[in-house]
Write an enzyme that holds these catalytic residues in place. Structure first.
Site, short mmCIF file in Angstrom:
data_model
loop_
_atom_site.label_atom_id
_atom_site.label_comp_id
_atom_site.label_asym_id
_atom_site.label_seq_id
_atom_site.Cartn_x
_atom_site.Cartn_y
_atom_site.Cartn_z
N HIS A 70 0.85 -1.19 0.00
CA HIS A 70 0.00 0.00 0.00
C HIS A 70 0.89 1.24 0.00
O HIS A 70 1.78 1.38 0.84
CB HIS A 70 -0.93 0.00 1.21
CG HIS A 70 -2.03 -1.01 1.10
ND1 HIS A 70 -2.49 -1.75 2.16
CD2 HIS A 70 -2.77 -1.40 0.00
CE1 HIS A 70 -3.47 -2.55 1.74
NE2 HIS A 70 -3.64 -2.37 0.44
N GLU A 73 1.68 3.88 3.12
CA GLU A 73 2.17 3.34 4.40
C GLU A 73 3.69 3.40 4.44
O GLU A 73 4.38 2.39 4.43
CB GLU A 73 1.60 1.92 4.58
CG GLU A 73 0.07 1.92 4.56
CD GLU A 73 -0.58 0.55 4.40
OE1 GLU A 73 0.13 -0.47 4.43
OE2 GLU A 73 -1.82 0.51 4.24
N ARG A 130 -3.39 4.73 -1.84
CA ARG A 130 -3.23 3.37 -1.29
C ARG A 130 -2.97 2.32 -2.38
O ARG A 130 -2.14 1.43 -2.22
CB ARG A 130 -4.52 3.02 -0.55
CG ARG A 130 -4.71 1.55 -0.18
CD ARG A 130 -6.03 1.39 0.57
NE ARG A 130 -6.47 0.01 0.75
CZ ARG A 130 -6.27 -0.70 1.86
NH1 ARG A 130 -5.58 -0.20 2.86
NH2 ARG A 130 -6.73 -1.93 1.96
N HIS A 201 2.49 -3.58 6.78
CA HIS A 201 1.58 -2.45 6.55
C HIS A 201 1.68 -1.47 7.71
O HIS A 201 2.33 -1.70 8.71
CB HIS A 201 0.13 -2.95 6.50
CG HIS A 201 -0.22 -3.79 5.32
ND1 HIS A 201 -1.08 -3.37 4.35
CD2 HIS A 201 0.14 -5.05 4.97
CE1 HIS A 201 -1.24 -4.33 3.45
NE2 HIS A 201 -0.50 -5.36 3.80
N GLU A 275 0.82 -4.63 11.14
CA GLU A 275 0.35 -3.24 11.05
C GLU A 275 1.19 -2.45 12.05
O GLU A 275 1.00 -2.55 13.26
CB GLU A 275 -1.13 -3.13 11.42
CG GLU A 275 -2.08 -3.86 10.48
CD GLU A 275 -2.37 -3.09 9.21
OE1 GLU A 275 -1.95 -1.92 9.06
OE2 GLU A 275 -3.05 -3.67 8.35
#
Ligand code: ING
Ligand code: ZN
Length: 312
Positions: A70, A73, A130, A201, A275
């Site tokens: 993405h 990020e 994104r 991510h 994440e």
């Protein structure tokens, strides 16, 4: 000889600098590092990874890590670069890392969605892009497919959009996007080798395990939970940050077509989505002064998972 300025791991870098960094790392570590090109983006850029390990001449196990699927990020590509530096540094002094690099090769893609990453660097109005940069189907004027909804894992069934203007547009078909095809082909042709598939991510401070689809449970769910919790403990020890562990439907919401679900369905046993920081204060625009602590803690978590997979 010309003194080269040292690479700053604690700043965000545009794609051209990351490509230059890859070449430099390879040049400085010719016995351990090679660059492999394994696909093209929609805009025909070459997707490359660093293969890191001792050339033993034997068949080896492998670890997959990709960052920057993405675009916005930015902490993710920064982490992949930090990770590479840390394992190469650890190799010089740490017998455990020497052992792991003899038994396993690390395949690290610093930026998978290169077109999107470059777009997110273009100007302030595109900073939060994104998706990738392929045009929508006939009759839809928007750009971009969410690459983490495009993999062949219950594609298009839940947690996706079929509207090409949406952030989670899953594409025309499973694997319609060249970036998803590149990973599928590279990993798919070596799937017996891979012990881990780690896809990085931000944000949210989560360690997500398969599956994103609520109707399916990974055969080693209990073990994945145990390893994930051990990684979260390791993360907490570094700077006290809390990471939540679980499947995406249990922790947030369900989704389909993720690379993590696909890789688990291929039989790769230890597959996680990281994440990274933060919890929403800055979100995708994590300040540069948090790159170092974010990478330090995530390295500790990743190493916990990788070491477990290696020793098993
Ligand atoms: N999150 C991932 C995404 O593809 C995810 C993973 C899926 C998290 C579903 C939570 C629920 O959406 C980000 N930040 O990209
Ligand atoms: Zn993401």
């Amino acid at each position: 000889t010309v003194e080269r300025a040292e690479y700053d791991y604690f700043k965000y870098h545009p794609m051209s600098e990351i490509t230059g960094w890859m070449a430099q790392i390879q040049k400085e570590n010719p016995d351990l590092v090679s660059i492999m090109d394994y696909g093209k983006t929609y805009e025909k850029r070459t997707i490359s990874l660093l293969k890191i390990g001792v050339n033993t001449g034997e068949k080896k196990k492998a670890i997959w890590m990709d960052c920057g699927i993405h675009a916005r990020e930015w902490i993710a590509p920064a982490f992949c670069q930090y990770f590479v530096r840390q394992i190469l540094d650890a190799y010089k002094k740490d017998p455990k890392m020497q052992e792991m690099m003899k038994n396993m090769d690390f395949y690290v893609t610093p930026v998978l969605n290169m077109d999107g990453y470059i777009f997110s660097w273009a100007n302030d109005s595109t900073r939060l892009w994104r998706k990738n940069r392929s045009p929508g189907p006939a009759g839809c004027d928007c750009y971009g497919t969410d690459l983490n909804r495009n993999f062949d894992a219950n594609w298009g069934t839940i947690g996706v959009s079929f509207n090409c203007c949406d952030q989670t547009y899953c594409g025309k078909d499973a694997m319609s996007e060249p970036e998803a095809q590149a990973v599928t082909f590279f990993v798919g042709t070596r799937k017996e080798d891979f012990l881990c598939f780690l896809t990085i991510h931000s944000y949210g401070q989560l360690l997500l395990l398969p599956y994103g689809h609520p109707n399916f449970t990974a055969p080693n769910y209990d073990e994945l939970m145990k390893v994930g919790l051990a990684a979260a403990d390791a993360i907490k020890k570094v700077h006290g940050m809390h990471y939540t562990v679980g499947t995406s439907p249990d922790v947030l919401y369900p989704n389909s077509g993720s690379s993590r679900d696909w890789s688990r369905m291929q039989g790769i046993p230890y597959t996680f989505t990281f994440e990274l920081r933060d919890n929403g204060t800055y979100g995708f625009e994590l300040p540069e002064d948090q790159i170092k602590p974010a990478c330090e803690e995530a390295y500790s978590g990743a190493l916990e998972i990788i070491t477990y997979a290696h020793n098993k």
